[in-house]
Design an enzyme around this catalytic site. Structure first.
Site, short mmCIF file in Angstrom:
data_model
loop_
_atom_site.label_atom_id
_atom_site.label_comp_id
_atom_site.label_asym_id
_atom_site.label_seq_id
_atom_site.Cartn_x
_atom_site.Cartn_y
_atom_site.Cartn_z
CG ASP A 121 -43.11 16.51 -43.16
OD1 ASP A 121 -43.82 17.48 -42.81
OD2 ASP A 121 -43.33 15.34 -42.80
CG HIS A 265 -48.90 15.99 -43.16
ND1 HIS A 265 -47.81 15.80 -43.97
CD2 HIS A 265 -48.43 16.63 -42.06
CE1 HIS A 265 -46.73 16.28 -43.38
NE2 HIS A 265 -47.09 16.79 -42.22
NE ARG A 280 -42.13 15.42 -38.80
CZ ARG A 280 -42.36 16.53 -39.51
NH1 ARG A 280 -43.56 17.05 -39.60
NH2 ARG A 280 -41.36 17.13 -40.12
C1 SIN Z 1 -46.83 17.92 -39.03
O1 SIN Z 1 -46.07 16.94 -39.04
O2 SIN Z 1 -46.82 18.75 -39.93
C2 SIN Z 1 -47.80 18.07 -37.88
C3 SIN Z 1 -48.79 16.98 -37.91
C4 SIN Z 1 -49.60 16.92 -36.66
O3 SIN Z 1 -49.25 17.55 -35.67
O4 SIN Z 1 -50.59 16.20 -36.65
#
Ligand code: SIN
Length: 293
Positions: A121, A265, A280
């Protein structure tokens, strides 16, 4: 009486599921330490059945450090405050009253979703967030899994000569690649752009992690453009190898806590036209550095 807490590994390299803890309640210092140490060992930890309010999710994040305000959430919140202006609905947005939270949203009208391309991120920041805690509150009937890849494993699988070479390099991470263009909340805004080591030393574990991503990294500073393009293309393919990954199948109120310093991720958008919603928080981090081991 406290329930027994179990930690079950998902793969040899990455990922563990923690059971026996209710994250909506205030945590004891030993519980925080246990989660931190499971995170250091497994790089991403998962929890099930964590129904909670947004305020409780903010409190949870706060146990692990100061919370980070995501640029997309900040821009959406600012736009919403301007008379007659509403931030367009996008795949991430801010949540009124909770500047630390970003809402992740996809439905039948979505043209893209958050995190479809491998990344850690906001690595375009000078001090990128160290960790992110995502709770999915509405899952599609099938699909919508998230893949997590260990950047320790990706680095360790390279030859010693390649490892040495990569350790001498730095790369540019540019926010415009993600937050500019058709995703722009504000075309006048400067998005963060920073130079970071290609191999990052984890400040807690001391392990080396590959630290370039398809989403943010634009150029290796010490190389010509064509050399940089070739090396980045190789590294982007390499870090996506399935053997460095685990795959998380969400249920409503599942939660994932990942360490952006050693994990990338990628969200799977295989559920169109169904709806998927999550919230988040991100925890602030420090400036990436490389220290020879
Ligand atoms: C993200 O945080 O980049 C998205 C991850 C998700 O939606 O599973």
């Amino acid at each position: 009486m406290n329930k027994t807490i179990n930690i079950d590994k998902l793969t040899p390299h990455i990922g563990a599921e923690i059971t026996g803890i209710d994250l909506s309640k205030p945590l004891e210092p030993e519980q925080v330490k246990l989660i931190e140490s499971a995170l250091m060992e497994n790089q991403v930890v998962f929890f099930r059945d964590q129904e909670m309010t947004l305020a409780e999710q903010v409190r949870l994040g706060g146990y692990f450090g100061k919370l980070y305000t995501h640029p997309a959430a900040q821009a959406a919140t600012t736009a919403n405050k301007e008379p007659g202006k509403t931030a367009p609905i996008r795949y991430v947005s801010g949540v009124e009253g909770y500047p630390e939270i970003i809402k992740i949203y996809a439905d039948a009208n979505s043209e893209q979703v958050a995190g479809e391309v491998w990344h850690a991120d906001v690595t375009s920041e000078t001090e990128p967030p160290m960790g992110s805690i995502l709770r999915i509150t509405q899952i599609p009937p099938l699909g919508g899994d998230t893949l997590f890849a260990s950047m320790y494993a990706a680095f360790e699988a390279l030859s010693k000569d390649m490892q040495r070479f990569l350790c001498s390099l730095t790369a540019i991470h540019d926010g415009i690649k993600v937050y500019g263009g058709r995703n722009a909340y504000d075309s006048t805004r400067q998005y963060p752009r920073n130079e970071h080591p290609v191999v990052r030393t984890h400040p807690v574990t001391g392990r080396q992690a590959l630290y370039v991503s398809t989403t943010f990294t634009t150029k290796i500073v010490q190389l010509s453009q064509s050399e940089s393009d070739a090396l980045l293309a190789f590294l982007f393919r390499h870090l996506e190898l399935p053997m460095f990954q685990c795959r998380f199948r969400w249920r409503n109120n599942s939660m994932a806590f990942w360490d952006n310093r050693c994990v990338q991720h990628q969200a799977q958008w295989d559920y169109f036209p169904h709806t998927r919603i999550g919230y988040r928080v991100q925890i602030t981090g420090d400036r990436p550095f490389h220290k020879s081991s």
